[in-house]
Write a protein that holds these residues in place. Structure first.
Motif, PDB file in Angstrom:
ATOM      1  N   MET A  39       0.857  -0.776   0.178  1.00  0.00           N
ATOM      2  CA  MET A  39       0.033   0.095   0.187  1.00  0.00           C
ATOM      3  C   MET A  39       0.545   1.376   0.247  1.00  0.00           C
ATOM      4  N   ASP A  40       1.898   1.214   0.798  1.00  0.00           N
ATOM      5  CA  ASP A  40       2.734   2.561   0.935  1.00  0.00           C
ATOM      6  C   ASP A  40       3.389   2.605  -0.388  1.00  0.00           C
ATOM      7  N   GLU A  41       3.677   1.766  -0.990  1.00  0.00           N
ATOM      8  CA  GLU A  41       4.242   2.510  -2.383  1.00  0.00           C
ATOM      9  C   GLU A  41       3.345   2.991  -3.632  1.00  0.00           C
ATOM     10  N   LEU A  42       1.778   2.146  -3.858  1.00  0.00           N
ATOM     11  CA  LEU A  42       0.979   2.888  -4.186  1.00  0.00           C
ATOM     12  C   LEU A  42       0.708   4.790  -3.807  1.00  0.00           C
ATOM     13  N   LEU A  43       0.359   4.671  -1.998  1.00  0.00           N
ATOM     14  CA  LEU A  43       0.244   6.129  -2.187  1.00  0.00           C
ATOM     15  C   LEU A  43       1.453   7.348  -2.331  1.00  0.00           C
ATOM     16  N   ASP A  44       2.288   6.258  -2.452  1.00  0.00           N
ATOM     17  CA  ASP A  44       4.123   7.319  -2.212  1.00  0.00           C
ATOM     18  C   ASP A  44       3.406   7.709  -4.081  1.00  0.00           C
ATOM     19  N   VAL A  45       2.999   7.374  -4.733  1.00  0.00           N
ATOM     20  CA  VAL A  45       2.734   7.802  -6.037  1.00  0.00           C
ATOM     21  C   VAL A  45       2.064   8.307  -6.826  1.00  0.00           C
ATOM     22  N   ILE A  46       0.696   8.832  -5.966  1.00  0.00           N
ATOM     23  CA  ILE A  46      -0.629   9.251  -5.849  1.00  0.00           C
ATOM     24  C   ILE A  46      -0.989  10.052  -5.679  1.00  0.00           C
ATOM     25  N   GLY A  47      -1.532  11.043  -6.921  1.00  0.00           N
ATOM     26  CA  GLY A  47      -1.409  12.873  -6.595  1.00  0.00           C
ATOM     27  C   GLY A  47       0.164  13.946  -7.351  1.00  0.00           C
ATOM     28  N   ARG A  48       0.748  12.982  -7.466  1.00  0.00           N
ATOM     29  CA  ARG A  48       1.956  13.457  -7.543  1.00  0.00           C
ATOM     30  C   ARG A  48       2.201  14.003  -8.925  1.00  0.00           C
ATOM     31  N   PRO A  49       2.173  15.296  -9.139  1.00  0.00           N
ATOM     32  CA  PRO A  49       2.221  15.822 -10.463  1.00  0.00           C
ATOM     33  C   PRO A  49       3.513  15.445 -11.360  1.00  0.00           C
ATOM     34  N   ASP A  50       4.568  15.441 -11.065  1.00  0.00           N
ATOM     35  CA  ASP A  50       5.861  14.939 -11.617  1.00  0.00           C
ATOM     36  C   ASP A  50       6.142  13.221 -11.563  1.00  0.00           C
ATOM     37  N   LEU A  51       4.371  12.565 -11.702  1.00  0.00           N
ATOM     38  CA  LEU A  51       4.226  11.028 -11.990  1.00  0.00           C
ATOM     39  C   LEU A  51       3.219  11.168 -12.467  1.00  0.00           C
ATOM     40  N   PRO A  52       3.632   9.741 -13.638  1.00  0.00           N
ATOM     41  CA  PRO A  52       2.082   9.645 -14.576  1.00  0.00           C
ATOM     42  C   PRO A  52       0.812   9.950 -13.547  1.00  0.00           C
ATOM     43  N   SER A  53      -0.467  10.276 -14.214  1.00  0.00           N
ATOM     44  CA  SER A  53      -1.458   9.755 -13.277  1.00  0.00           C
ATOM     45  C   SER A  53      -2.619   8.958 -13.130  1.00  0.00           C
ATOM     46  N   LEU A  54      -2.212   7.893 -14.453  1.00  0.00           N
ATOM     47  CA  LEU A  54      -2.112   6.575 -14.483  1.00  0.00           C
ATOM     48  C   LEU A  54      -1.707   5.553 -14.051  1.00  0.00           C
ATOM     49  N   ILE A  55      -2.239   5.150 -13.036  1.00  0.00           N
ATOM     50  CA  ILE A  55      -1.789   4.134 -12.288  1.00  0.00           C
ATOM     51  C   ILE A  55      -2.109   2.474 -12.227  1.00  0.00           C
ATOM     52  N   VAL A  56      -1.693   1.294 -12.986  1.00  0.00           N
ATOM     53  CA  VAL A  56      -1.850   0.187 -13.298  1.00  0.00           C
ATOM     54  C   VAL A  56      -1.416  -0.423 -12.454  1.00  0.00           C
ATOM     55  N   VAL A  57      -2.116  -1.351 -11.280  1.00  0.00           N
ATOM     56  CA  VAL A  57      -2.252  -1.918 -10.158  1.00  0.00           C
ATOM     57  C   VAL A  57      -2.695  -3.661 -10.920  1.00  0.00           C
ATOM     58  N   THR A  58      -1.225  -4.276 -11.144  1.00  0.00           N
ATOM     59  CA  THR A  58      -1.527  -6.084 -11.695  1.00  0.00           C
ATOM     60  C   THR A  58      -1.136  -6.653 -11.029  1.00  0.00           C
ATOM     61  N   GLY A  59      -1.478  -7.698 -10.927  1.00  0.00           N
ATOM     62  CA  GLY A  59      -1.325  -8.704 -10.180  1.00  0.00           C
ATOM     63  C   GLY A  59      -2.307  -9.556  -9.830  1.00  0.00           C
ATOM     64  N   PRO A  60      -1.725 -10.996 -10.754  1.00  0.00           N
ATOM     65  CA  PRO A  60      -2.843 -12.780 -10.386  1.00  0.00           C
ATOM     66  C   PRO A  60      -3.935 -12.760  -9.838  1.00  0.00           C
ATOM     67  N   ALA A  61      -5.148 -13.548  -9.760  1.00  0.00           N
ATOM     68  CA  ALA A  61      -6.330 -13.631  -9.569  1.00  0.00           C
ATOM     69  C   ALA A  61      -5.956 -14.203  -7.998  1.00  0.00           C
ATOM     70  N   GLY A  62      -6.668 -13.623  -6.890  1.00  0.00           N
ATOM     71  CA  GLY A  62      -6.741 -13.679  -5.497  1.00  0.00           C
ATOM     72  C   GLY A  62      -4.996 -12.653  -4.495  1.00  0.00           C
ATOM     73  N   ILE A  63      -4.330 -12.007  -4.972  1.00  0.00           N
ATOM     74  CA  ILE A  63      -3.174 -10.755  -4.912  1.00  0.00           C
ATOM     75  C   ILE A  63      -3.466 -10.382  -4.213  1.00  0.00           C
ATOM     76  N   GLY A  64      -5.097  -9.715  -4.105  1.00  0.00           N
ATOM     77  CA  GLY A  64      -5.623  -8.706  -3.154  1.00  0.00           C
ATOM     78  C   GLY A  64      -5.486  -7.169  -3.941  1.00  0.00           C
ATOM     79  N   ARG A  65      -5.639  -7.701  -5.485  1.00  0.00           N
ATOM     80  CA  ARG A  65      -6.333  -6.113  -5.363  1.00  0.00           C
ATOM     81  C   ARG A  65      -7.515  -5.434  -5.238  1.00  0.00           C
ATOM     82  N   THR A  66      -8.833  -5.755  -5.175  1.00  0.00           N
ATOM     83  CA  THR A  66      -9.261  -5.324  -4.576  1.00  0.00           C
ATOM     84  C   THR A  66      -9.667  -4.779  -2.623  1.00  0.00           C
ATOM     85  N   THR A  67      -8.570  -5.606  -2.204  1.00  0.00           N
ATOM     86  CA  THR A  67      -8.643  -5.687  -1.014  1.00  0.00           C
ATOM     87  C   THR A  67      -7.532  -4.011  -1.013  1.00  0.00           C
ATOM     88  N   LEU A  68      -6.308  -4.017  -1.379  1.00  0.00           N
ATOM     89  CA  LEU A  68      -5.892  -2.941  -1.378  1.00  0.00           C
ATOM     90  C   LEU A  68      -6.576  -2.238  -2.009  1.00  0.00           C
TER      91      LEU A  68
END
Length: 896
Positions: free
Chosen positions: A1-30
């Protein structure tokens, strides 16, 4: 979670953030956790997810976006036709961007973006370009790989955005082994042992959904045992019946009915390598090309991995295969198994795993030729009986179903009972034993009947069925039908009820009858020898592992290790380390094959305290099926001594409570252990009462084993209160014990008591010589402490005891010894280390839940002193409460 929160809302980074992972990895929970954290930080969020039908389902929306609740997207109007009309995609994205920008650093969270259709993909690409360089972020969770409509278009759009630097990818990985351990500890509220962590990590590959399914399966099958704050893997065999893998099967069902049917068949057939497409086509009644297409879908979804150009196949998450196999119906399982067996027997397929054929024969039943099937099952079962009895039991059950006649059925089922007994399957063992004794008595030899009755006795004990044990002891049947119990099973029941005098008397009266059969002779001689040795009637224990020179029968040989266990327990209960090691060498049995109780006793005597305590916890966590485990009570006493020496009284009490609930033989030793705890807490009257209770119980059963420890501790208590008369009586009694058991631990305690009661320095010197010869660190250190501390030896010896206790992590004993060393002007090494150790001990006693008064009694100081030391400890560490101190210590975060 910390990695994702670090890149959200930063103008110097892309606004589209794609979170990938296999089924059951916990994307929805994240995403859910991130949304809650962003809301707590005052950020505006909108959440949505897509379904397999490419429908957008709005999630959480703030009031200011409520006008858009009926839209396919939560912050925009319709997007139908956006892929074919770039202008529509552009203006839709522009409207969304305006709404998000107006909300001040808003975040759009999109779950299951793999189900987006071509129009949604077109809008998303334009949105990523419109939001570039702003503080607004769009987070998309995507399962990879996934079978989804327009997947190629989605991948192409991501490639274009990545080329232009407009997308940032966060890849979720499976949990590491240490993270799996932490998750298990959270789920079970107990610390998991290494075997449990390894099993779950291996089967789940660290995928959270698979991890949770794995734990649920282990719970349903009773394979997780809890004891003294720890969780242990008892058995990891897969269950015979269906077990739900809700999370895994839900993800598989999303692939559609055709893929689901194919996946279940592949779970059975994939070990057959290059033959898989052809055999799958046969199983599904389709062409080989169609079967290959279905395999390709499973590969693309990440369910199946192809290796070596299709000569090998595997499921990346092993538990997925388990879930699929558990979802098979009876006919499906038989049908697929027949295909596999036929292919292997005909040479049309090959498998390197010899167990695979046996598994499929067992599943196919009478759909395959019974004669070769039965022969294969019996051969594989014999090979697996000693180290994988649960697997052997499954194959033997299938072989019994293929028997030609009643005699063959009885012979196979007898082995099946043995396998179930060795595997710890108490219910199955009892049911099959009763069935054989009631329905096949003419097909069973006298020795076989004795073996079945003995296994039934041990199994009843493991289940805690003491009422039935009493009926057996009184020569009453444990079932309405079948033969009455023989003398050896009756004597075994008596010993498990701790009625040793009656067991010895029964065996003595009936010796001529039970010596005539092999099983009875082996177990009867063993039990009689133990009763004679522990009562002092025989000075030496002479193991007899086989009657005469005849080889053991097929029935008895797998039980031989139990006889070694029993004889080892007989020696270990008297503290005879060298005799035990000689027994293991002469019997060609490695120490690793002993019961956990035996291994724990050996470790304790060698001074390996951590290993002894861990093995002790593992022992009380499992049912004492194997031979009744006569070493359990001696082990609990020895481990209690170590735990008390370390200051871990709560742990000691928990282990004693768990062990006592199983009703172990030699239960008077548990009273001695309880007395030790009372003595440590400064409760001499309670300690004395427990010791007298232990001695009375031993006398009632005509036992001397362990009484040397009781008399020694009673002497210490008596001298501390100035009761010289009781101390003198203890000397008389310990001499009687030592005369009957001269070569064991009793001799050292006789010398120790004589020295402390009479001041005999020659006895003190002889005691120290003997304990050094015995070479058990804890015994040496305790003897030095009592003798040198009482002025019966060179005070300089206290330094040796201090170092020995250090190797045992015996913080409490070292604290007591420091008081003695000061009193005798013996230098205490390492002032800084002493201060740190005192703080650690104080923190440990606090974590044990003891009051200041109890801590003062244990440390042999005043309550005011304890209060001052605690205050200084809180000041130095910055901790503010006893709870914080306990948490820091238990979490290995105690400030050094």
């Amino acid at each position: 979670m910390d990695e994702l929160l670090d890149v959200i809302g930063r103008p110097d980074l892309p606004s589209l953030i794609v979170v990938t992972g296999p089924a059951g990895i916990g994307r929805t929970t994240l995403l859910t956790t991130v949304r809650e954290e962003l809301a707590a930080r005052g950020r505006h969020t909108a959440a949505m997810r897509f379904s397999p039908d490419s429908d957008a389902i709005p999630g959480y929306l703030p009031d200011r976006w409520s006008d858009h609740r009926d839209s396919p997207w939560p912050v925009a109007g319709p997007v139908t036709g956006a892929f074919d009309d770039p202008a529509l995609a552009y203006f839709t994205a522009a409207g969304m961007a305006a709404t998000l920008l107006a909300a001040e650093r808003a975040v759009l969270l999109i779950d299951d973006a793999q189900w987006m259709d071509r129009d949604d993909i077109a809008v998303l690409e334009q949105l990523a370009r419109r939001l570039a360089g702003t503080a607004v972020s769009c987070v998309c969770a995507v399962r990879v790989p996934a079978i989804a409509r327009d997947g190629d278009l989605r991948r192409a759009a991501i490639r274009r955005l990545r080329r232009d630097g407009l997308v940032h990818t966060v890849r979720l990985r499976g949990l590491r082994r240490d993270e799996v351990a932490a998750e298990l500890a959270s789920m079970l509220r107990h610390t998991p042992d290494a075997a449990l962590v390894d099993h779950v990590h291996r089967g789940s590959r660290g995928i959270p959904s698979a991890l949770h399914d794995s734990v649920e399966t282990l719970r349903q099958t009773g394979s997780i045992r809890l004891a003294a704050g720890h969780a242990y893997l008892d058995r990891a065999e897969e269950p015979d019946g269906p077990i739900g893998h809700r999370r895994l099967t839900t993800a598989m069902l999303e692939l559609g009915p055709d893929s689901w049917t194919a996946a279940k068949a592949v779970a059975v057939l994939h070990p057959l390598g290059s033959a898989l497409p052809r055999l799958l086509a046969e199983a599904l009644a389709c062409t080989e090309a169609e079967a290959s297409d279905r395999i390709a879908v499973l590969r693309q979804a990440g369910v199946l991995h192809r290796g070596l150009a299709g000569t090998t196949w595997r499921f990346p998450i092993p538990l997925v295969a388990t879930a699929l196999l558990g979802s098979l119906g009876p006919y499906e399982k038989q049908h697929l198994a027949r295909i596999a067996v036929t292919a292997l027997w005909s040479g049309a397929a090959h498998c390197a795993d010899p167990d695979y054929l046996a598994d499929q024969i067992a599943a196919a039943g009478r759909l395959v030729d019974p004669a070769p099937a039965r022969a294969t099952l019996l051969a594989r079962a014999e090979a697996a009986l000693s180290d994988r009895p649960a697997t052997a039991r499954r194959w033997l059950r299938a072989a019994a179903d293929l028997a030609e006649d009643v005699e063959q059925y009885a012979s196979i089922t007898l082995r099946q009972v043995l396998a179930g007994y060795l595997a710890g399957d108490t219910d199955g063992c009892l049911d099959e034993t009763a069935s054989l004794l009631e329905h096949c008595p003419e097909q069973l030899t006298r020795d076989a009947v004795q073996s079945l009755q003995l296994m039934a006795v041990f199994t009843r004990y493991a289940k805690g069925d003491f009422d039935t044990l009493r009926r057996i002891a009184e020569r009453r049947r444990d079932r309405p039908h079948g033969p009455p119990p023989g003398p050896v099973p009756r004597a075994m029941a008596l010993s498990l009820l701790d009625r040793w005098a009656e067991a010895r008397s029964l065996l003595t009266r009936t010796a001529e009858t039970w010596r005539g059969t092999e099983t009875s002779a082996l177990f009867g001689i063993c039990l009689h020898s133990l009763a004679e040795f522990w009562s002092g009637r025989t000075r030496e224990l002479e193991p007899t592992l086989r009657p005469g020179d005849d080889p053991l029968s097929r029935t008895v040989e797998p039980l031989r290790s139990q006889l070694v266990d029993a004889y080892a327990a007989g020696l270990l209960a008297t503290g005879d380390l060298s005799g035990t090691e000689k027994l293991l060498t002469d019997s060609d049995v490695p120490a690793e094959q002993l019961n956990p109780s035996g291994r724990a006793l050996l470790a304790a005597m060698h001074g390996w305290a951590g290993q002894a305590i861990e093995l002790g916890r593992r022992c009380v966590a499992t049912a004492p099926l194997r031979g009744g485990d006569p070493g359990r009570a001696p082990m609990l006493l020895q481990v209690t001594e170590l735990l008390v020496a370390q200051g871990r009284l709560t742990n000691a009490r928990e282990m004693l409570a768990s062990g006592r609930s199983a009703g172990p033989p030699l239960a008077h030793l548990l009273d001695c252990a309880e007395a030790l705890i009372h003595h440590t807490l400064g409760e001499p009257d309670d300690a004395t009462g427990r010791l007298r209770q232990a001695l009375d119980a031993a006398a009632a059963n005509e036992l001397l084993v362990g009484t040397d420890l009781c008399w020694s501790l009673l002497t210490e208590l008596s001298l501390a209160r100035g009761d010289r008369d009781t101390a003198a009586r203890c000397l008389v009694e310990i001499d009687r014990v030592a005369e009957a058991m001269p070569d064991g631990r009793a001799a050292t305690h006789a010398l120790l008591i004589r020295a402390t009661v009479t001041g005999d320095r020659a006895a003190a010197e002889a005691c120290l010589r003997l304990v050094r010869e015995r070479g058990q660190p804890f015994e040496v250190a305790r003897s030095i402490s009592r003798l040198a501390g009482g002025g019966l030896g060179d005070p300089a010896l206290l330094t040796e005891a201090y170092e020995l206790f250090g190797g045992l992590d015996a913080l409490l004993e070292r604290a007591w010894l420091r008081n003695l060393m000061r009193a005798h002007d013996v230098p205490i090494p390492g002032r800084r280390e002493t201060v740190a150790e005192n703080e650690r001990l104080l923190g440990l006693l606090v974590s044990e839940g003891l009051s200041n008064k109890e801590i003062a009694q244990m440390l042999r100081t005043s309550g005011k002193s304890v209060e001052g030391r605690l205050s200084r400890l809180f000041t130095r560490t910055g901790l503010t409460s006893r709870i914080e101190l306990a948490r820091a210590l238990l979490g290995d975060a105690f400030p050094g």
